[in-house]
Design an enzyme around this catalytic site. Structure first.
Site, PDB file in Angstrom:
ATOM      1  N   HIS A 135      70.981  18.104  62.068  1.00  0.00           N
ATOM      2  CA  HIS A 135      71.252  18.568  63.440  1.00  0.00           C
ATOM      3  C   HIS A 135      70.281  17.979  64.464  1.00  0.00           C
ATOM      4  O   HIS A 135      70.500  18.102  65.671  1.00  0.00           O
ATOM      5  CB  HIS A 135      71.157  20.098  63.516  1.00  0.00           C
ATOM      6  CG  HIS A 135      72.147  20.802  62.644  1.00  0.00           C
ATOM      7  ND1 HIS A 135      73.504  20.605  62.765  1.00  0.00           N
ATOM      8  CD2 HIS A 135      71.981  21.690  61.617  1.00  0.00           C
ATOM      9  CE1 HIS A 135      74.137  21.349  61.846  1.00  0.00           C
ATOM     10  NE2 HIS A 135      73.230  22.009  61.142  1.00  0.00           N
TER      11      HIS A 135
HETATM   12  C1  X5A Z   1      70.701  22.567  58.098  1.00  0.00           C
HETATM   13  C2  X5A Z   1      71.538  23.769  58.396  1.00  0.00           C
HETATM   14  C3  X5A Z   1      72.183  25.478  59.973  1.00  0.00           C
HETATM   15  C4  X5A Z   1      71.787  26.124  61.251  1.00  0.00           C
HETATM   16  C5  X5A Z   1      72.603  27.379  61.466  1.00  0.00           C
HETATM   17  C6  X5A Z   1      72.236  28.112  62.752  1.00  0.00           C
HETATM   18  N1  X5A Z   1      71.397  24.331  59.622  1.00  0.00           N
HETATM   19  N2  X5A Z   1      73.028  29.268  62.910  1.00  0.00           N
HETATM   20  O1  X5A Z   1      72.272  24.218  57.537  1.00  0.00           O
HETATM   21 ZN    ZN Z   2      74.189  23.688  57.044  1.00  0.00          ZN
END
Ligand code: X5A
Ligand code: ZN
Length: 678
Positions: A135
């Site tokens: 992300h």
């Molecule tokens: C790497 C990953 C998820 C973030 C979720 C926030 N991130 N609600 O799985």
């Molecule tokens: Zn994830």
């Protein structure tokens, strides 16, 4: 040459220091659970262990702005209050004084893995890292991610190793929008992501996560989003996504390296994903990706918040990377309607950019004539997220560990010696005639087999077959005298059935007609099939006969199918991915016979790919029958793939001919009502 496991204990240091229900699931125990799982199953010990080092400033700069890196650097000296205030500037992020160190180790571990794979120190590997990366953006942390490990790795592979085509497979259940933004206009990086989307109602709530976002400018067609609009997606849905979307594009793209953003929040039990794919599914997904890029594949941990499910899934991937056969998949092999709709919409969006999708711009979704999905897979009980690794983990992991892997991976029953063939050193050679008497009984019905040479060959073959049926040997290759190919096949099939095989898949190439003496009980239990051949009159539908030859497409029944051998690489791939594997996974055979008969017309790389991929549906139990006159090169190539190596490249991608497309479409339309993975 094996599998690398890259790790550093310091990556357990970063953790949430205040109350935040959204972020608390990204906890140090995730790494501990995964590592303990690998140790428990004896997998860590089989890997080449590499200790991670921090990535350099320059390496971080491949993706991130220097201001952003400087900002994260400053968090090392911040108070809890300052950390909390900074964290709030981003979406679903927390900082800890050790975050900078961990995040640099995570990038460093990923780059070390890429180096090890691209310099040939290992074939493949897994980087167990925290924090995750997909992300993260040029100047922003996001969704527990600080630096974008996989995106930096792709840039690094291009810059330092001079690669031109990299495939990123993001099977985390969240959309890796960070990776998407970084490579949006870059046709040298093909980014595939599936993600929980629910028509935009799931985090990160982005319009650009939908299927119609497919890249910008030169990069159009090189971003592939597969949004899941319902929770509960399972093994069949994931397999269908690979067979019908990812793999056709991946083969056409022909990557030099595969990077996997390996999040396991897409597995059963995960509180974020709410999906139902079992850990075994990740072994199959891994195995399918291993046929690409000469097997050069790097896994990098992303999400995964159910500790047991995470640990089991990581074990499944590493076990497959090490070359063990993938376990059988549980559950009915029928994708749900919502998954089929998502798959169809991404195929339509991508069709203008990919030859492999241009054959069916408006194909039929399977009609909803069947009763709604029964999803009877057992759920791992909820509520075990992010607790310390406790006793609950072991019983589930034991289940994985106890699954017996045959002591011998590959055996051969051939007339040529291994020296002449250059086979892998631990391939077992089946020789002698320990089954003389049984052989004679088996061949009594076939006068053509009653010559000494034929008997000797059959004796060896049966010895090998028994090894497979008894679980001593996983896979094998046997030579059959060409003149008696059909009779030999008959003997093999009889023996499989009499040894309790429940379902046998025969993929017969070339001029091999179905053996005639198969069914002693012909005529009994003829349930749905109108075919008059003895195959279909077997009780319990124990054989699926698929003949690939240079003739017309025909279905005598759902278990008796003939298709022409396509003349191009594109046609061949469509046939494997669009027909053979969906049937094979749907049938769930105990054993697959790949019989290369007279005039089979396959090139060695084609035979290798087919054989390699057919290891999936039968838990690795594949017996390849080749003619005695087969070239050493063909036998060698088959032995290598059965032994777990990647098949050679098929050559440049040539679009399927209109006739081949038509034949395939005809068969799929005929068979779709019965075989839901098609
Ligand atoms: C790497 C990953 C998820 C973030 C979720 C926030 N991130 N609600 O799985
Ligand atoms: Zn994830």
């Amino acid at each position: 040459m094996g599998t690398a496991l890259v790790y550093h204990e310091d990556m357990t240091a970063t953790r949430l220091l205040w109350d935040d229900p959204e972020c608390e699931i990204e906890c140090p125990e995730r790494l501990a659970a995964a590592l303990e799982g690998l140790r428990h199953c004896g997998l860590e010990q089989r890997c080449l262990r590499l200790s991670a080092c921090e990535a350099s400033e320059e390496e971080l700069g491949l993706v991130h702005s220097s201001d952003f890196v400087a900002l994260v650097r400053k968090t090392q000296a911040m108070t809890k209050g300052e950390l909390q205030a900074l964290s709030k500037q981003f979406d679903a992020v927390y900082f800890h004084p050790d975050t900078f160190h961990c995040a640099r180790l995570a990038v460093g571990a990923t780059l070390q893995l890429v180096d090890a794979v691209l310099t040939g120190v290992v074939h493949n590997g897994f980087a167990l890292v925290r924090p995750p990366g997909h992300h993260s953006q040029r100047a922003a942390a996001n969704g527990f991610c600080v630096f974008n490990n996989v995106a930096i790795a792709a840039k690094y592979a291009k810059q330092k190793h001079g690669l031109h085509r990299i495939l990123i497979v993001d099977w985390d259940i969240h959309h890796g929008q960070g990776i998407q933004y970084i490579f949006e206009d870059d046709p040298s990086v093909l980014y595939f992501s599936w993600h929980r989307y629910e028509h935009g109602r799931f985090w990160p709530f982005l319009r650009e996560s939908d299927a119609d976002a497919n890249g910008q400018g030169q990069g159009r067609g090189f971003t592939v989003n597969l949004p899941w609009n319902q929770v509960g997606m399972g093994n069949a849905d994931y397999l269908a996504a690979f067979l019908h979307v990812l793999l056709p594009l991946a083969f056409e793209f022909n990557p030099e390296l595969v990077l996997v953003s390996a999040g396991f929040d897409s597995a059963i039990g995960d509180p974020e994903g709410q999906m139902r794919a079992t850990p075994e599914c990740f072994a199959h997904l891994t195995q399918m990706l291993q046929v690409l890029a000469g097997g050069r594949i790097c896994f990098v941990l992303e999400g995964g918040y159910h500790l047991e499910s995470l640990a089991q899934s990581v074990c499944m991937v590493v076990q497959t990377l090490l070359g063990d056969p993938a376990p059988l998949l549980p559950g009915p092999m029928a994708p749900c309607q919502s998954a089929l709709e998502s798959i169809q919409s991404v195929r339509e969006v991508q069709a203008p950019h990919w030859k492999s999708l241009q054959q069916d711009v408006s194909p039929v979704l399977s009609p909803i004539t069947h009763s709604p999905e029964q999803r009877s897979l057992a759920l791992i009980p909820e509520g075990t997220t992010c607790k310390a690794v406790g006793t609950a983990l072991s019983p589930l992991l034991d289940r994985l560990g106890l699954r017996p892997t045959p002591p011998v991976r590959t055996a051969v029953a051939l007339t040529l010696t291994s020296a002449a063939l250059a086979l892998p050193p631990d391939v077992l050679h089946q020789d002698g005639l320990p089954l003389r008497e049984e052989t004679e009984v088996c061949v009594r019905l076939h006068e053509s087999l009653a010559q000494d040479e034929a008997l000797a060959a059959i004796g060896k073959l049966l010895c090998l077959l028994d090894g497979i049926l008894d679980g001593q040997v996983s896979s094998g290759i046997a030579a059959t005298p060409a003149t008696v190919a059909v009779a030999t096949l008959d003997v093999v099939i009889q023996r499989c059935l009499s040894h309790g095989a429940q379902r046998l898949l025969c993929v017969a190439l070339g001029q091999l007609d179905q053996p005639l003496k198969l069914a002693d009980d012909g005529g009994v239990n003829r349930v749905t099939c109108m075919c008059m051949c003895p195959w279909c009159s077997l009780p319990g539908r124990r054989i699926l006969w698929l003949n690939i030859r240079g003739k017309e497409a025909a279905t005598w029944s759902m278990f008796h199918i003939s298709t022409p051998l396509p003349g191009t690489t594109g046609g061949f791939l469509s046939c494997i991915l669009g027909l053979v594997l969906p049937l094979a996974y749907g049938f769930q055979p105990d054993l697959v016979l790949v019989a290369l008969g007279p005039a089979h017309g396959l090139q060695a790389p084609q035979a290798a790919l087919l054989t390699a991929m057919l290891q999936g549906p039968a838990g690795g139990r594949v017996l390849a029958l080749v003619e005695e006159e087969a070239t050493p090169q063909l036998v060698r190539t088959l032995a290598h793939v059965l032994h777990g190596e990647a098949p050679p490249c098929l050559g440049s991608f040539l679009m399927a001919s209109p006739e081949d497309i038509q034949a395939l479409m005809y068969l799929k339309a005929q068979l779709k009502p019965q075989w839901k993975l098609l």
